[in-house]
Design an enzyme around this catalytic site. Structure first.
Site, short mmCIF file in Angstrom:
data_model
loop_
_atom_site.label_atom_id
_atom_site.label_comp_id
_atom_site.label_asym_id
_atom_site.label_seq_id
_atom_site.Cartn_x
_atom_site.Cartn_y
_atom_site.Cartn_z
N GLY A 15 0.84 -1.20 0.00
CA GLY A 15 0.00 0.00 0.00
C GLY A 15 0.87 1.25 0.00
N ARG A 76 1.37 -5.38 -5.30
CA ARG A 76 1.54 -6.56 -4.45
C ARG A 76 1.72 -7.73 -5.42
NH1 ARG A 76 -2.79 -3.83 -1.43
NH2 ARG A 76 -1.89 -3.08 0.50
N ASP A 107 4.84 -4.66 6.27
CA ASP A 107 5.35 -5.98 6.66
C ASP A 107 5.38 -6.99 5.50
OD1 ASP A 107 2.63 -6.13 6.69
OD2 ASP A 107 2.45 -6.99 8.70
N THR A 130 3.98 2.87 5.58
CA THR A 130 2.56 2.47 5.60
C THR A 130 1.81 3.46 6.49
OG1 THR A 130 0.97 0.89 6.55
CG2 THR A 130 3.19 0.73 7.37
N ASP A 132 -0.55 2.76 8.33
CA ASP A 132 -1.13 2.08 9.50
C ASP A 132 -0.28 2.17 10.77
OD1 ASP A 132 -3.28 1.37 7.98
OD2 ASP A 132 -2.58 -0.66 7.56
N ASP A 134 1.89 0.18 11.86
CA ASP A 134 1.88 -1.09 12.59
C ASP A 134 3.17 -1.88 12.41
OD1 ASP A 134 1.43 -1.53 9.92
OD2 ASP A 134 -0.14 -3.02 10.19
N ARG A 176 -6.63 -2.00 8.98
CA ARG A 176 -7.17 -3.36 8.93
C ARG A 176 -6.85 -4.12 10.21
NH1 ARG A 176 -5.67 -5.68 3.42
NH2 ARG A 176 -3.66 -5.00 4.23
O1 F6P Z 1 -1.95 0.80 3.67
C1 F6P Z 1 -2.57 -0.01 4.64
C2 F6P Z 1 -4.02 -0.07 4.38
O2 F6P Z 1 -4.38 1.26 4.28
C3 F6P Z 1 -4.94 -0.77 5.34
O3 F6P Z 1 -5.33 -0.03 6.46
C4 F6P Z 1 -6.08 -1.15 4.46
O4 F6P Z 1 -6.85 -2.18 4.96
C5 F6P Z 1 -5.37 -1.55 3.22
O5 F6P Z 1 -4.25 -0.69 3.14
C6 F6P Z 1 -6.15 -1.52 1.96
O6 F6P Z 1 -5.28 -1.59 0.89
P1 F6P Z 1 -5.66 -1.94 -0.62
O7 F6P Z 1 -6.96 -1.30 -0.92
O8 F6P Z 1 -4.53 -1.39 -1.41
O9 F6P Z 1 -5.73 -3.42 -0.69
#
Ligand code: F6P
Length: 328
Positions: A15, A76, A107, A130, A132, A134, A176
């Protein structure tokens, strides 16, 4: 004697987050400073497999420090999860004379880096990027500060309309598996209740607190919910649940979504990106590998990539107590 580094590659993966461009800029310019060639890899591990590379010089990264997203794009890659995919990627790096890699991501990105390093003994340093926050081993990941402020400002705007109509808004923010954005943006915007993945306080507590708000004379209420909260209900189900149990409330839902991942990085994220990029390249020059650079007590520190993946970045529960007191 250790062989001199000739070429470092840099990429962004997973992300995207505000500050990734500032980190690319920092890696590229630090390479230029130390007279090391720098190669940009497009679309993370997928671009590595496909040989989607570009030569980068100090001038390739002019005027990107303030830009959201990532000029190197992100992806990804399922193919990189296979041995065959990783072998293709390795061959491409060797073919282009690349001797070390800086990966910017979360991660998933670091897990890829660890496996790659183990299989091919290829030097890898990670920069945590990121929204998040995390990742273990750093108090702040790139983009978190910006996303936090984006979420808080959006909630401020929602408060205006909530207050004009005496409504309750349930606002979903990203996260998430982590509640850093929800908890901090929630406290920053004065939310009446905050639901996070790390702690399931039960829905009775939320109803109690909303009842209290109403009877204390508040004209509007905001409940901030992290995407991955553990109530077992979606934000739309939560809205129905509140309306069924507290008919005095008129409820609306707002899902902030990916707007939290975009936008110009805050000054904090730009400075952090600049510091981490310098350190990442300097560690590679010193022959270090399989580590992540991060921030602790405002000092740039390093943590093994394995630890960064496995460790848990603890959320500050004291903030929930502060939030409770603030909603009096
Ligand atoms: O970048 C992390 C995050 O924002 C999470 O909080 C979220 O669930 C996820 O990415 C969604 O990513 P994508 O829509 O790219 O799968």
């Amino acid at each position: 004697m250790r062989e001199k580094l000739k070429r470092i590659a840099v990429m962004t993966s997973g992300g995207d987050s505000p500050g990734m461009n500032a980190a690319i800029r920092s890696v590229v310019r630090t390479c230029a400073y130390y007279k090391i060639e720098c190669i940009g890899i497009y679309r993370g591990y997928q671009g590595m497999i496909e040989g989607d590379f570009i030569n980068m010089t100090a001038r390739s990264v002019n005027h990107i420090i303030h830009k959201g997203g990532t000029i190197l794009k992100s992806a990804r890659s399922k193919e990189f999860m296979t041995k065959k995919g990783r072998q293709k990627a390795y061959k491409n790096l060797i073919k282009h004379d690349i001797n070390a890699l800086v990966v910017i991501g979360g991660d998933g990105t670091f897990t890829g880096g660890v496996v790659f390093n183990k299989e091919f003994k290829f030097p890898v340093v990670g920069i945590p990027g990121t929204i998040d926050n995390d990742i273990y081993g750093t108090s702040h990941t790139l983009g978190y500060d910006t996303a936090l402020n984006t979420a808080m400002e959006a909630i401020d705007k929602i408060r205006d309309t909530a207050s004009s109509h005496n409504r309750l808004f349930i606002v979903e923010v990203m996260g998430r598996d982590a509640g850093f954005i929800a908890l901090n943006a929630g406290v920053g915007a004065g939310a009446e209740e905050i639901l996070i993945p790390e702690e399931n306080l039960g829905l009775d507590r939320m109803l109690e607190s909303l009842k209290k708000s109403k009877s204390s004379g508040k004209s509007s209420s905001i409940v901030v919910v992290a995407e991955g909260d553990k109530s077992g209900k979606t934000v739309f189900e939560l809205a129905d649940y509140v309306e069924e149990n507290l008919p005095e409330y008129e409820v609306r839902v707002s899902v902030l979504g990916h707007m939290q991942r975009g936008g110009s990085p805050s000054c904090f994220d730009r400075v952090l990106a600049s510091r981490l990029g310098v350190k990442a390249v300097e560690l590679l020059i010193d022959g270090k590998t399989n580590i992540m650079v991060g921030l602790k007590d405002n000092q740039v520190v390093s943590t093994s990539l394995e630890k960064a993946i496995k460790g848990i970045q603890e959320i500050n529960m004291e903030l929930l107590r502060v939030s409770d007191i603030m909603t009096t």
